[in-house]
Write a protein that holds these residues in place. Sequence first.
Motif, PDB file in Angstrom:
ATOM      1  N   ARG A  27       0.839  -1.219   0.000  1.00  0.00           N
ATOM      2  CA  ARG A  27       0.000   0.000   0.000  1.00  0.00           C
ATOM      3  C   ARG A  27       0.868   1.262   0.000  1.00  0.00           C
ATOM      4  O   ARG A  27       0.461   2.300  -0.499  1.00  0.00           O
ATOM      5  N   ARG A  28       2.054   1.155   0.558  1.00  0.00           N
ATOM      6  CA  ARG A  28       2.974   2.292   0.603  1.00  0.00           C
ATOM      7  C   ARG A  28       3.838   2.380  -0.652  1.00  0.00           C
ATOM      8  O   ARG A  28       4.758   3.189  -0.723  1.00  0.00           O
ATOM      9  N   GLY A  29       3.579   1.513  -1.625  1.00  0.00           N
ATOM     10  CA  GLY A  29       4.309   1.548  -2.883  1.00  0.00           C
ATOM     11  C   GLY A  29       5.625   0.798  -2.863  1.00  0.00           C
ATOM     12  O   GLY A  29       6.463   0.987  -3.745  1.00  0.00           O
ATOM     13  N   VAL A  30       5.832  -0.071  -1.884  1.00  0.00           N
ATOM     14  CA  VAL A  30       7.076  -0.825  -1.748  1.00  0.00           C
ATOM     15  C   VAL A  30       6.883  -2.215  -2.352  1.00  0.00           C
ATOM     16  O   VAL A  30       5.988  -2.955  -1.935  1.00  0.00           O
ATOM     17  N   SER A  31       7.708  -2.558  -3.322  1.00  0.00           N
ATOM     18  CA  SER A  31       7.666  -3.920  -3.870  1.00  0.00           C
ATOM     19  C   SER A  31       8.471  -4.831  -2.938  1.00  0.00           C
ATOM     20  O   SER A  31       9.548  -4.471  -2.480  1.00  0.00           O
ATOM     21  N   VAL A  32       7.906  -6.005  -2.649  1.00  0.00           N
ATOM     22  CA  VAL A  32       8.462  -6.887  -1.629  1.00  0.00           C
ATOM     23  C   VAL A  32       8.634  -8.297  -2.171  1.00  0.00           C
ATOM     24  O   VAL A  32       7.752  -8.830  -2.845  1.00  0.00           O
ATOM     25  N   SER A  33       9.763  -8.908  -1.850  1.00  0.00           N
ATOM     26  CA  SER A  33       9.962 -10.343  -2.019  1.00  0.00           C
ATOM     27  C   SER A  33      10.315 -10.912  -0.658  1.00  0.00           C
ATOM     28  O   SER A  33      10.775 -10.182   0.228  1.00  0.00           O
ATOM     29  N   THR A  34      10.105 -12.198  -0.490  1.00  0.00           N
ATOM     30  CA  THR A  34      10.449 -12.849   0.765  1.00  0.00           C
ATOM     31  C   THR A  34      11.411 -13.989   0.508  1.00  0.00           C
ATOM     32  O   THR A  34      11.423 -14.584  -0.569  1.00  0.00           O
TER      33      THR A  34
END
Length: 176
Positions: A27-34
């Motif tokens: 929602r904050r525009g951060v692309s995430v991988s785990t």
Amino acid sequence: MRVIGLAGWSGAGKTTLLTRLIPELNRRGVSVSTLKHAHHAFDLDTPGKDSYEHRMAGAREVLISSERRWALMHELRGEPEASLTDLLRRLSPVDLVLVEGFKREPHAKIEIHRAANGKPPLHPDDPSIVAIASDVAFPEAGRPFVPLDDIAAIAEIVLAGAEPLATVLARPQRQA
């Protein structure tokens, strides 16, 4: 890319927290991988499926692809377990990598602690823990504390504490 870990004992709520944290970061525009560490043998495919049969037949890698996703499984076949840095190098670029597990590695981490687990906290013996998310406070810890259910505050700590990938890759890793 920036990297931060969520570390804690089994049952502390790391996975539950991740599944709430990722949408907040998105929602904050951060692309995430785990990147998740498993402590035992695990299978993503099941007996009878083609990918399983390929792997059991001796394939070193099995890549599965469809219109919705692709996955690559690599069998170690006696090779040593891949290090955190080796695995991080394999990821496609994103803004943030959240590492679940690898609690003994020296990357920046947030300790996830649940009192009901009855396990000791990690932070007294780990200088790479930059903050603590818990259902109990640790005023003596000398690190930021946030309640486990305050996802917005945890997101702020994640974004502030994540370190550049190059820093993580340059740091000597723990010896097995």
